[in-house]
Scaffold this motif. Structure first.
Motif, PDB file in Angstrom:
ATOM      1  N   GLN A   1       0.696  -1.239   0.115  1.00  0.00           N
ATOM      2  CA  GLN A   1       0.188  -0.066   0.033  1.00  0.00           C
ATOM      3  C   GLN A   1       0.870   1.341  -0.079  1.00  0.00           C
ATOM      4  N   GLU A   2       0.513   2.160   0.683  1.00  0.00           N
ATOM      5  CA  GLU A   2       1.337   3.502   0.650  1.00  0.00           C
ATOM      6  C   GLU A   2       2.332   3.589   1.838  1.00  0.00           C
ATOM      7  N   ASP A   3       2.857   2.236   2.315  1.00  0.00           N
ATOM      8  CA  ASP A   3       3.955   2.214   3.403  1.00  0.00           C
ATOM      9  C   ASP A   3       4.861   2.793   2.761  1.00  0.00           C
ATOM     10  N   TRP A   4       5.349   2.606   1.402  1.00  0.00           N
ATOM     11  CA  TRP A   4       6.514   2.832   0.876  1.00  0.00           C
ATOM     12  C   TRP A   4       7.018   4.212   0.816  1.00  0.00           C
ATOM     13  N   PHE A   5       5.822   5.177   0.932  1.00  0.00           N
ATOM     14  CA  PHE A   5       6.229   6.543   0.934  1.00  0.00           C
ATOM     15  C   PHE A   5       6.669   7.172   2.174  1.00  0.00           C
ATOM     16  N   GLU A   6       6.737   6.468   3.232  1.00  0.00           N
ATOM     17  CA  GLU A   6       7.493   6.792   4.402  1.00  0.00           C
ATOM     18  C   GLU A   6       8.997   6.856   4.008  1.00  0.00           C
ATOM     19  N   GLU A   7       9.357   5.898   3.279  1.00  0.00           N
ATOM     20  CA  GLU A   7      10.758   5.689   2.861  1.00  0.00           C
ATOM     21  C   GLU A   7      11.278   6.996   2.138  1.00  0.00           C
ATOM     22  N   ILE A   8      10.209   7.254   1.034  1.00  0.00           N
ATOM     23  CA  ILE A   8      10.496   8.278   0.037  1.00  0.00           C
ATOM     24  C   ILE A   8      10.725   9.488   1.071  1.00  0.00           C
ATOM     25  N   GLN A   9       9.807  10.059   2.055  1.00  0.00           N
ATOM     26  CA  GLN A   9       9.902  10.960   2.969  1.00  0.00           C
ATOM     27  C   GLN A   9      11.272  11.141   3.581  1.00  0.00           C
ATOM     28  N   SER A  10      11.855   9.755   4.141  1.00  0.00           N
ATOM     29  CA  SER A  10      13.165   9.844   4.782  1.00  0.00           C
ATOM     30  C   SER A  10      14.232  10.261   3.764  1.00  0.00           C
TER      31      SER A  10
ATOM     32  N   GLU B   1      14.225  11.835   1.146  1.00  0.00           N
ATOM     33  CA  GLU B   1      14.161  13.400   0.667  1.00  0.00           C
ATOM     34  C   GLU B   1      14.768  14.144   1.719  1.00  0.00           C
ATOM     35  N   LYS B   2      14.467  13.929   3.256  1.00  0.00           N
ATOM     36  CA  LYS B   2      15.033  14.688   4.037  1.00  0.00           C
ATOM     37  C   LYS B   2      16.424  14.647   4.032  1.00  0.00           C
ATOM     38  N   ASP B   3      16.972  13.287   4.200  1.00  0.00           N
ATOM     39  CA  ASP B   3      18.391  12.800   4.494  1.00  0.00           C
ATOM     40  C   ASP B   3      19.144  13.088   3.266  1.00  0.00           C
ATOM     41  N   VAL B   4      18.578  12.754   1.931  1.00  0.00           N
ATOM     42  CA  VAL B   4      19.472  12.901   0.744  1.00  0.00           C
ATOM     43  C   VAL B   4      19.108  14.073  -0.248  1.00  0.00           C
ATOM     44  N   LEU B   5      17.737  14.091  -0.542  1.00  0.00           N
ATOM     45  CA  LEU B   5      17.580  14.935  -1.753  1.00  0.00           C
ATOM     46  C   LEU B   5      17.696  16.592  -1.355  1.00  0.00           C
ATOM     47  N   ALA B   6      17.084  16.546  -0.035  1.00  0.00           N
ATOM     48  CA  ALA B   6      17.228  18.032   0.600  1.00  0.00           C
ATOM     49  C   ALA B   6      18.761  18.687   0.763  1.00  0.00           C
ATOM     50  N   ARG B   7      19.568  17.786   0.670  1.00  0.00           N
ATOM     51  CA  ARG B   7      21.022  18.157   0.993  1.00  0.00           C
ATOM     52  C   ARG B   7      21.611  18.539  -0.391  1.00  0.00           C
ATOM     53  N   ARG B   8      20.984  18.265  -1.398  1.00  0.00           N
ATOM     54  CA  ARG B   8      21.488  18.766  -2.786  1.00  0.00           C
ATOM     55  C   ARG B   8      21.439  20.091  -2.893  1.00  0.00           C
ATOM     56  N   ALA B   9      22.387  20.935  -2.717  1.00  0.00           N
ATOM     57  CA  ALA B   9      22.084  22.324  -3.147  1.00  0.00           C
ATOM     58  C   ALA B   9      21.909  22.729  -4.667  1.00  0.00           C
TER      59      ALA B   9
END
Length: 418
Positions: free
Chosen positions: A399-408, A410-418
């Motif tokens: 189901q939508e449980d996979w989206f929690e991993e996407i959010q993590s 994004e916070k830990d990896v994607l958001a750090r890309r300037a």
């Protein structure tokens, strides 16, 4: 109830209409779907610094775009970890990876410029597909490549096509999986042309020259993709459906249909059966056009389901090369991959859970009332319970449980890309 317990309930319901859910799960696990690399960086690639050209446009500026091969590979891995089933990776030639200080133009590309992608694929046990990149380059003159009246332009792009066949064969030999190599060009004219035949004759000759090189057709599955129109070529497209289908049939290569590359009232699902009657194999790029070839993320919508039904009920799973093709820079790119890939597999599962033989029998016996009833009742069968079990059996979130991993991520990896 556990996922498995819910699955047993669904299994019993489907069994009453002659559908073996265990068989459906086993079949789906083995159907390869090729995921396109270009969603992760908005089709930018690594061989140029300029903008997208050739009628291709990625809209949006969501943070976290991959900027390097390493970032793109990490994002692909993240998506793969959330997508069930058998996967391939579909590369464009502009994703060549050069050593520091090195540059090789597209007409001189070699397998070594994709060695890191081969290593990536081998480590994960997946196959690679490939696409020459006939856009976003200075040698696209007046919007033309393989159909150009300029012999130097044509020669450059012919050599690019030949180079890509050699690279594709290397992919196949190294990974152990055949490589589908798809040719698509952006050639055409914005306004009404004075000569429609000439550009197509030059395109035909260019393709003849590309295919003249010696290559193993069991390893390299050359495909040719059509298009109805694009940005900047609204009035005339050289590689139309009539051209590509006829050329592929005459020359023993594979027709590729992208369901965004037709008029709005045309659907690829209706074309598949006709193509299967006259071709050993066909290829698909599944996308979601919104009014035109706008490459939106694939949804679990009517046309995606109909495409999957045609593949399954015509026993064409081994005859259809299946890949996705879209890019959306307005949302999380890894989520876009995950949604689209999972939806394509959902559509295949939905088709596998249909009593296809019984429905055909009803049609052939003109039992149209019962046929309509059964098709409509199937829409509320517990498909989702089988899908959840399939995901769990593949070791990915349900189901939508996979989206929690996407959010993590994004916070830990994607958001750090300037």
């Amino acid at each position: 109830m556990t996922v498995k317990e819910k699955y047993e309930v669904a299994k019993e319901m489907y069994a009453k209409i002659g559908v073996d859910t265990d068989k459906a799960v086993d079949i789906l696990k083995k159907i390869p779907v090729s995921m396109h690399c270009w969603q992760g960086d908005d089709v930018t690639g690594f061989d140029h610094d300029g903008p997208l050209t050739g009628g291709i446009q990625a809209t949006g500026n969501y943070p976290g775009k991959a900027r390097t091969p390493e970032e793109l590979m990490a994002d692909i891995d993240e998506a793969f970890s959330l997508i069930p089933g058998t996967k391939k990776l579909n590369l464009h030639a502009n994703y060549a990876i050069f050593e520091p200080g090195e540059f090789v133009d597209r007409d001189k590309l070699e397998p070594k410029h994709f060695q890191k992608w081969v290593d990536f694929a081998k480590k994960r046990g997946i196959g690679l597909d490939f696409n020459p990149t006939y856009f976003s380059h200075d040698m696209v003159k007046d919007g033309l490549t393989l159909s150009s009246p300029d012999p130097e332009v044509r020669k450059f792009w012919i050599e690019h096509g030949k180079a890509c066949i050699r690279i594709s064969q290397y992919f196949a030999e190294q990974t152990g999986y055949p490589c589908a190599m798809n040719i698509w060009i952006p050639d055409g004219y914005k306004d009404v042309p004075a000569d429609r035949l000439g550009p197509r004759a030059r395109f035909k000759d260019s393709l003849d020259q590309i295919l003249s090189i010696d290559y193993d057709r069991s390893k390299v599955l050359v495909c040719l993709e059509s298009k109805v129109f694009g940005i900047g070529l609204e009035s005339y497209t050289v590689g139309s459906s009539e051209f590509t289908v006829n050329y592929a049939a005459r020359n023993g290569i594979i027709s590729l249909m992208d369901n965004g590359h037709y008029h709005p009232t045309e659907v690829v699902s209706d074309k598949i059966s006709s193509m299967l009657l006259f071709n050993d194999k066909i290829a698909l790029h599944v996308t979601r056009p919104v009014r035109w070839d706008s490459d939106h993320v694939v949804l679990f919508d009517d046309e995606t389901k109909e495409i999957a039904k045609e593949i399954v009920r015509n026993d064409a799973i081994d005859r259809v090369l299946l890949a996705l093709d879209y890019f959306d820079a307005s949302i999380n790119r890894v989520s876009a991959w995950t949604v689209g890939m999972r939806n394509m597999q959902k559509a295949l599962m939905y088709a596998l859970l249909s009593p296809n033989a019984r429905l055909k029998e009803l049609q052939d016996n003109s039992q149209f009332t019962e046929l309509m009833m059964q098709q409509e009742e199937m829409k509320t069968y517990p498909f989702g319970l089988v899908w959840d079990y399939y995901c769990e059996s593949c070791g990915v979130p349900v189901q939508e449980d996979w989206f929690e991993e996407i959010q993590s991520y994004e916070k830990d990896v994607l958001a750090r890309r300037a």
